[in-house]
Design an enzyme around this catalytic site. Sequence first.
Site, PDB file in Angstrom:
ATOM      1  N   LYS A   1      30.180  -6.176   9.410  1.00 49.07           N
ATOM      2  CA  LYS A   1      29.249  -6.619   8.367  1.00 49.07           C
ATOM      3  C   LYS A   1      29.289  -5.709   7.145  1.00 49.07           C
ATOM      4  O   LYS A   1      28.894  -6.132   6.047  1.00 49.07           O
ATOM      5  CB  LYS A   1      27.820  -6.691   8.924  1.00 49.07           C
TER       6      LYS A   1
ATOM      7  N   SER B   1      29.476  -5.625  14.960  1.00 44.90           N
ATOM      8  CA  SER B   1      28.761  -5.844  13.696  1.00 44.90           C
ATOM      9  C   SER B   1      29.030  -4.802  12.623  1.00 44.90           C
ATOM     10  O   SER B   1      28.529  -4.935  11.504  1.00 44.90           O
ATOM     11  CB  SER B   1      27.253  -5.919  13.959  1.00 44.90           C
TER      12      SER B   1
ATOM     13  N   SER C   1      20.894  -6.825  11.777  1.00 48.73           N
ATOM     14  CA  SER C   1      22.243  -7.316  12.084  1.00 48.73           C
ATOM     15  C   SER C   1      22.223  -8.817  12.317  1.00 48.73           C
ATOM     16  O   SER C   1      22.924  -9.342  13.205  1.00 48.73           O
ATOM     17  CB  SER C   1      22.809  -6.588  13.311  1.00 48.73           C
TER      18      SER C   1
END
Length: 395
Positions: A94, A91, A149
């Site tokens: 991101k 993640s 997340s």
Amino acid sequence: MIVSSLVAALLLLPSAPAGPAAAPRPVEPVPPPATVRVDPALLHRPGTQVRLPPGVKAPPRLSARSWLIADAVTGDVLAAHDAHRRLPPASTLKALFALASLPGLPAERQHTVSEHELRGIGDGSSLVGVREEVTYRIADLWRGVFLSSGNDAVRVLAGLGGGWEATARKMQATARALGAHDTRVVSPDGYDAPGQVSSAYDLAVFGRAGLRNPDFARYAATAYAKFPAGRWSYGIRNTNRLLTGADGVRRYPGILGIKNGYTTNAGHTLIAAARKGPRTLVVSVMNPRRGGAYAVYEEARDLLDWGFAAAPHARPVGSLLPPRATLPVQAAAPPAPPAPHSAPRSVPPTAAVSVATLPDAGHGDGPHLFLPLTFVGSACVAAATLWLVRRRAER
């Protein structure tokens, strides 16, 4: 013919004794600011790269497969280990999603989520709890991305930004524009996908760029928030333990947040930044192999502690800045002559110098092409003046 005769006559006249000729000032290259750049190939070498004077403590020995620490202001890389090793980012990707998508989505815009927008979320994904038929502000969804997340929030935002594949292409283009060439985007939320990779170098580039975006920096530094659920809301907490001090991980002083991640394939990954006094550092840590689930935070802590102590002494081993395009030549005042017996400036052997060199312009009056024309013109004027004086004398 008359002009030629006058010029010849002028040249035959005795001239006044000339004073000592002034030494011409040498024309030197006029470099733009910060033109000395470390050879980027250094960070492609395997192992740990660092340049420290004797007596300065070496960076900590970490179990992470790849890591990097850099000055977030200058982009100077202080130390790194396998900086360009391509690994699954989880993640932390991101961060790139936010860089690519934030500009086109106004924070106060409202959107009611439909059922089809939540399709395709991978099994076991982290979720913030986005629900269909609930109206959210874009800012709410971004907090769901940064704090929880939430892959569900990413799905909705990507749909608003043109769709899943279009968002992946936009992220890829953003990475290239930032000089991050190790990253390949397949799933914008960072979910494990065949061929999806990044590197400690690229993640640090994304973190540094994010600190320059006020919206990104604000979301990344938010520890707690309320997330809407229709007529009520519930609290969410940032999963970056260095920011919240949760789960037995001590909060890092001056932490600015950014993004953590985890998947089975990637292991634990983290981009973190912290400020102490006038200095801001950014670190990236990928897949520690010892120490358990929270080792990524402790290894990032050790890197930050080392970085703040060593930064005044360390010499860069690379840069997070993208390669500069060729600089246009600009007019500039000629440099002052060097002081007598001054030693030439030296450049470290590992540094690459890129400078914009001015044309060889003598004393700074322009290209030599015009000098003969200027001389002939001056001679003609002088000859004509002498001729007039002699005519008057004869009369």
